[in-house]
Write a protein that holds these residues in place. Sequence first.
Motif, PDB file in Angstrom:
ATOM      1  N   ALA A  10      15.757  -2.110   1.215  1.00 16.32           N
ATOM      2  CA  ALA A  10      15.247  -2.361   0.023  1.00 16.32           C
ATOM      3  C   ALA A  10      15.605  -1.495  -1.396  1.00 16.32           C
ATOM      4  O   ALA A  10      14.506  -2.099  -1.973  1.00 16.32           O
ATOM      5  CB  ALA A  10      13.536  -3.052   0.389  1.00 16.32           C
ATOM      6  N   SER A  11      15.887  -0.536  -1.060  1.00 16.91           N
ATOM      7  CA  SER A  11      15.569   0.425  -2.082  1.00 16.91           C
ATOM      8  C   SER A  11      14.612   0.421  -2.917  1.00 16.91           C
ATOM      9  O   SER A  11      14.331   0.855  -4.154  1.00 16.91           O
ATOM     10  CB  SER A  11      16.621   0.175  -2.646  1.00 16.91           C
ATOM     11  OG  SER A  11      17.897   0.023  -2.189  1.00 16.91           O
ATOM     12  N   LEU A  12      13.000   0.195  -2.576  1.00 19.35           N
ATOM     13  CA  LEU A  12      11.940   0.581  -3.471  1.00 19.35           C
ATOM     14  C   LEU A  12      11.527   2.076  -2.583  1.00 19.35           C
ATOM     15  O   LEU A  12      10.994   2.183  -3.804  1.00 19.35           O
ATOM     16  CB  LEU A  12      11.182  -0.073  -2.429  1.00 19.35           C
ATOM     17  CG  LEU A  12      11.571  -2.213  -2.516  1.00 19.35           C
ATOM     18  CD1 LEU A  12      10.363  -2.678  -1.420  1.00 19.35           C
ATOM     19  CD2 LEU A  12      11.645  -2.238  -4.009  1.00 19.35           C
ATOM     20  N   VAL A  13      11.694   2.766  -2.008  1.00 18.34           N
ATOM     21  CA  VAL A  13      11.144   3.782  -1.483  1.00 18.34           C
ATOM     22  C   VAL A  13      13.001   4.575  -1.014  1.00 18.34           C
ATOM     23  O   VAL A  13      13.086   4.268  -0.489  1.00 18.34           O
ATOM     24  CB  VAL A  13       9.986   4.311  -0.995  1.00 18.34           C
ATOM     25  CG1 VAL A  13       9.011   3.798  -1.326  1.00 18.34           C
ATOM     26  CG2 VAL A  13      10.199   3.836   0.450  1.00 18.34           C
ATOM     27  N   GLU A  14      12.382   6.471  -0.866  1.00 16.33           N
ATOM     28  CA  GLU A  14      13.602   7.084  -0.260  1.00 16.33           C
ATOM     29  C   GLU A  14      12.659   8.240   0.088  1.00 16.33           C
ATOM     30  O   GLU A  14      11.160   8.277   0.437  1.00 16.33           O
ATOM     31  CB  GLU A  14      14.208   7.795  -1.627  1.00 16.33           C
ATOM     32  CG  GLU A  14      14.590   7.091  -2.328  1.00 16.33           C
ATOM     33  CD  GLU A  14      16.038   7.774  -3.364  1.00 16.33           C
ATOM     34  OE1 GLU A  14      14.868   8.683  -3.405  1.00 16.33           O
ATOM     35  OE2 GLU A  14      16.759   7.551  -3.951  1.00 16.33           O
ATOM     36  N   GLN A  68       0.708  -0.996   0.090  1.00 18.32           N
ATOM     37  CA  GLN A  68       0.517   0.231  -0.156  1.00 18.32           C
ATOM     38  C   GLN A  68       0.729   1.093   0.382  1.00 18.32           C
ATOM     39  O   GLN A  68       0.253   2.222  -0.524  1.00 18.32           O
ATOM     40  CB  GLN A  68      -1.289  -0.062   1.323  1.00 18.32           C
ATOM     41  CG  GLN A  68      -1.437  -0.993   0.976  1.00 18.32           C
ATOM     42  CD  GLN A  68      -2.644  -1.262   2.400  1.00 18.32           C
ATOM     43  OE1 GLN A  68      -2.078  -0.284   3.657  1.00 18.32           O
ATOM     44  NE2 GLN A  68      -4.092  -1.847   1.962  1.00 18.32           N
ATOM     45  N   ILE A  69       2.164   1.245   0.591  1.00 18.15           N
ATOM     46  CA  ILE A  69       2.746   2.753   0.959  1.00 18.15           C
ATOM     47  C   ILE A  69       3.536   2.512  -1.456  1.00 18.15           C
ATOM     48  O   ILE A  69       3.949   3.411  -0.846  1.00 18.15           O
ATOM     49  CB  ILE A  69       3.636   2.426   1.498  1.00 18.15           C
ATOM     50  CG1 ILE A  69       3.530   2.581   3.509  1.00 18.15           C
ATOM     51  CG2 ILE A  69       5.234   3.419   1.566  1.00 18.15           C
ATOM     52  CD1 ILE A  69       4.114   1.696   4.550  1.00 18.15           C
ATOM     53  N   LEU A  70       4.442   1.087  -1.958  1.00 21.42           N
ATOM     54  CA  LEU A  70       4.573   1.737  -2.177  1.00 21.42           C
ATOM     55  C   LEU A  70       3.588   2.577  -3.684  1.00 21.42           C
ATOM     56  O   LEU A  70       4.370   3.102  -4.676  1.00 21.42           O
ATOM     57  CB  LEU A  70       4.937   0.302  -3.126  1.00 21.42           C
ATOM     58  CG  LEU A  70       5.707   0.143  -3.833  1.00 21.42           C
ATOM     59  CD1 LEU A  70       7.066   1.198  -4.114  1.00 21.42           C
ATOM     60  CD2 LEU A  70       6.258  -1.182  -4.123  1.00 21.42           C
ATOM     61  N   THR A  71       1.878   1.697  -3.496  1.00 16.37           N
ATOM     62  CA  THR A  71       1.174   2.339  -4.677  1.00 16.37           C
ATOM     63  C   THR A  71       1.353   3.489  -4.241  1.00 16.37           C
ATOM     64  O   THR A  71       1.502   4.327  -5.373  1.00 16.37           O
ATOM     65  CB  THR A  71       0.393   1.471  -4.252  1.00 16.37           C
ATOM     66  OG1 THR A  71       0.384  -0.736  -4.612  1.00 16.37           O
ATOM     67  CG2 THR A  71      -1.500   1.660  -5.216  1.00 16.37           C
ATOM     68  N   ALA A  72       0.968   4.337  -3.211  1.00 21.44           N
ATOM     69  CA  ALA A  72       0.427   5.489  -2.683  1.00 21.44           C
ATOM     70  C   ALA A  72       2.177   6.193  -3.284  1.00 21.44           C
ATOM     71  O   ALA A  72       1.798   7.176  -4.021  1.00 21.44           O
ATOM     72  CB  ALA A  72       0.405   5.819  -1.625  1.00 21.44           C
ATOM     73  N   SER A  73       2.824   5.742  -2.730  1.00 21.21           N
ATOM     74  CA  SER A  73       4.376   6.551  -3.402  1.00 21.21           C
ATOM     75  C   SER A  73       4.201   6.713  -4.619  1.00 21.21           C
ATOM     76  O   SER A  73       5.105   7.713  -5.559  1.00 21.21           O
ATOM     77  CB  SER A  73       5.785   6.176  -2.659  1.00 21.21           C
ATOM     78  OG  SER A  73       5.926   4.709  -3.709  1.00 21.21           O
ATOM     79  N   VAL A  74       3.763   5.788  -5.757  1.00 23.03           N
ATOM     80  CA  VAL A  74       3.524   6.183  -7.047  1.00 23.03           C
ATOM     81  C   VAL A  74       2.649   6.549  -7.896  1.00 23.03           C
ATOM     82  O   VAL A  74       2.952   7.470  -8.969  1.00 23.03           O
ATOM     83  CB  VAL A  74       4.165   4.431  -8.111  1.00 23.03           C
ATOM     84  CG1 VAL A  74       4.149   4.484  -9.019  1.00 23.03           C
ATOM     85  CG2 VAL A  74       5.956   3.350  -7.459  1.00 23.03           C
ATOM     86  N   ARG A  75       1.534   5.991  -7.179  1.00 19.68           N
ATOM     87  CA  ARG A  75       0.015   6.647  -7.904  1.00 19.68           C
ATOM     88  C   ARG A  75      -0.662   7.868  -7.171  1.00 19.68           C
ATOM     89  O   ARG A  75      -0.812   8.344  -7.584  1.00 19.68           O
ATOM     90  CB  ARG A  75      -0.970   5.288  -7.648  1.00 19.68           C
ATOM     91  CG  ARG A  75      -0.186   4.361  -8.735  1.00 19.68           C
ATOM     92  CD  ARG A  75      -0.585   3.439  -8.936  1.00 19.68           C
ATOM     93  NE  ARG A  75      -0.409   2.150 -10.163  1.00 19.68           N
ATOM     94  CZ  ARG A  75      -0.318   0.598  -9.726  1.00 19.68           C
ATOM     95  NH1 ARG A  75      -1.052   0.856  -8.462  1.00 19.68           N
ATOM     96  NH2 ARG A  75       0.233   0.072 -10.181  1.00 19.68           N
ATOM     97  N   ASP A  76      -0.274   8.260  -5.696  1.00 19.80           N
ATOM     98  CA  ASP A  76      -1.136   9.079  -4.999  1.00 19.80           C
ATOM     99  C   ASP A  76      -0.082  10.329  -5.245  1.00 19.80           C
ATOM    100  O   ASP A  76      -0.357  11.641  -5.407  1.00 19.80           O
ATOM    101  CB  ASP A  76      -1.571   8.923  -4.522  1.00 19.80           C
ATOM    102  CG  ASP A  76      -2.992   7.612  -4.453  1.00 19.80           C
ATOM    103  OD1 ASP A  76      -3.426   7.951  -5.275  1.00 19.80           O
ATOM    104  OD2 ASP A  76      -3.222   7.120  -3.107  1.00 19.80           O
TER     105      ASP A  76
END
Length: 160
Positions: free
Chosen positions: A75-79, A38-46
């Motif tokens: 994990a280098s997925l978000v900053e 959900q966090i990854l989705t929000a950081s990309v789409r929202d």
Amino acid sequence: MTALSDDFGWTLGVVFRAYVKATNAAVGDLPGGHRGYQILTASVRDQPESQSALCQQLGIDRTVMTYLLDDLERASLVERRPAPTDRRTRLVVATPEGRARLLELDQRLAHAEAHVLSSLPADDRSTFKALLCRLAGHVNELDPVPSACAVVQDIAAGTP
């Protein structure tokens, strides 16, 4: 069929259990599991305007969010980056690796959902999902869920 086949709570619980198992298998290797997704989705789409706004949007406690973001960053997925308008505010931004991983996870979750709904014809799947979304929206208006953490605590405590 059992004596409980017509019981709304039992049937809802069975479907929920199947969905949780299928989605956990789909995103289980992601830091934070479904919440990480959900966090990854929000950081990309929202792209929420702040880490705090992300907490509110997803209904995740600030302390829990910090740990989840730490794991996703490792994990280098978000900053977490300072906001251009206020350096005290942090933005959660997906990395290129995070964007690529989200595409993979979306496919896995689509397969998991298709598996859970496989006994329904395609038209019924669409109808079921639309009705469920409408019902969830209505129920949430009547009794808003302040956070996902509160839901889990309510379930564990047996609080209605």
